[in-house]
Design an enzyme around this catalytic site. Structure first.
Site, short mmCIF file in Angstrom:
data_model
loop_
_atom_site.label_atom_id
_atom_site.label_comp_id
_atom_site.label_asym_id
_atom_site.label_seq_id
_atom_site.Cartn_x
_atom_site.Cartn_y
_atom_site.Cartn_z
N LYS A 1 42.89 94.62 99.80
CA LYS A 1 43.85 93.93 100.38
C LYS A 1 44.87 95.04 100.63
CE LYS A 1 42.83 89.32 98.89
NZ LYS A 1 43.34 88.50 97.70
N GLN B 1 46.80 86.27 93.13
CA GLN B 1 45.57 86.43 93.21
C GLN B 1 44.67 85.36 92.08
OE1 GLN B 1 43.65 88.70 95.05
NE2 GLN B 1 41.88 87.57 94.17
N ASP C 1 47.22 82.81 102.09
CA ASP C 1 46.14 82.53 101.76
C ASP C 1 45.64 81.10 102.28
OD1 ASP C 1 44.62 84.27 100.08
OD2 ASP C 1 45.72 83.73 98.10
#
Ligand code: NAD
Length: 279
Positions: free
Chosen positions: A46, A90, A113
């Site tokens: 990322k 995460q 997300d």
């Protein structure tokens, strides 16, 4: 048979938003808890994608001993920080952290997300309301669209019903007028369903779950699975060597859905920033 090259398309998509990024100057923050090797690898990808795009990347690292209260406090601080446009916590998180509470805490407008109930709920309405869709399903849709694979009227079978892949990709396929069947661990006869699929999307996490006899000739096969073999190599849920002989299109693992997920995250970060800048 055509390989659905997620790696190449991901690079293309990242290139295509560089100019937007240089005008918008987005910032993505990632909260990383613990030292899970897979998480460290995902976060590295990322970061690399942000650097390529011109998105500022901030990482907040915490030991696995962080309390839920401390984590929620940090999320709130990032929610309030006007310099941050996108926030990812995460996953997975240590067992003592209650994940639904964490997902709920992320400001929906920064939820790149696409896991927050607000963004998931909007997605149920129609494709026009898929503002911040979950990154992996969004990446899959982009990949199918890029190869001009029609979805409308097709029989789509999704294997896996998680909140982050199986359920949202089922909904996105329904939004595009496919006839959708969602299978999971309690499905009585998996092969009976998969054999009917014009488009088969597999998100389970089990090597060789899908063998050639379970796939229709000419099917489009999307393998989301990411499994680490004992020798360290990566593979998906589909027996690629055999199934690729029957499929019309198939994603490789690695190089298929994985890079598309990262590209989708970048697109979501750009979108979130644009929406935040709207008067
Ligand atoms: P999950 O563990 O939350 O869900 C697994 C799903 O598989 C469940 O719905 C379960 O019912 C189903 N399942 C388990 N065994 C089954 C069986 N024998 N037959 C049919 N269904 C079965 O998983 P997830 O988070 O959705 O991830 C699934 C896989 O996708 C994992 O390998 C994960 O690493 C991978 N993944 C990849 C990406 C990517 O970007 N490539 C992103 C997310 C997840």
């Amino acid at each position: 048979m055509t390989i659905l090259d997620g790696k190449a398309l991901s690079e293309e998509l990242i290139d295509s938003v560089k100019e937007k990024a240089s005008n918008l100057k987005p910032t993505l923050a990632v909260i990383l808890v613990g030292e899970n090797p897979a998480s460290l690898a995902y976060v590295k990808n990322k970061k690399k994608a942000c650097e390529k795009t011109g998105i500022e990347y901030i990482e907040y690292k915490y030991p696995a001993t962080i309390t839920q209260e401390e984590l929620l406090k940090k999320i709130e601080e990032v929610n309030q920080d006007d310099n941050v446009n996108g926030l990812i916590v995460q996953l997975p998180l240590p067992d003592h952290i209650y994940v639904p509470e964490v997902i709920k805490a992320v400001a929906p407008k920064k939820d790149v997300d696409g896991f927050h109930a607000y963004n998931i709920g909007k997605m149920f309405l129609s494709p026009e309301f898929e503002d911040l869709p979950p990154a992996t399903p969004f990446g899959i849709v982009k990949l199918l669209d890029h190869y001009d694979i029609p979805i409308e009227g097709k029989d789509v079978v999704v294997v896996g019903h998680s909140n982050i892949v199986g359920k949202p990709i089922s909904m996105m396929m329904l939004n595009r007028n496919a006839t959708v069947t969602t299978c999971h661990i309690y499905t009585k006869d998996l092969a009976a369903h998969t054999k009917n699929a014009d488009i088969l999307i597999v998100a389970v996490g089990k090597e060789k779950l899908i063998t050639a006899d379970m796939v229709k000739d000419g099917a489009v096969v999307v393998d989301v699975g990411m499994n680490r073999r004992e020798d360290g190599s990566l593979c998906g849920d589909v027996d690629f060597d055999e199934v690729s002989k029957k499929a019309s299109y198939i994603t490789p693992v690695p190089g298929g859905v994985g890079p598309m997920t990262v590209a989708a995250l970048i697109l979501n970060t750009i979108r979130a920033t644009e929406r935040q800048n709207q008067p």
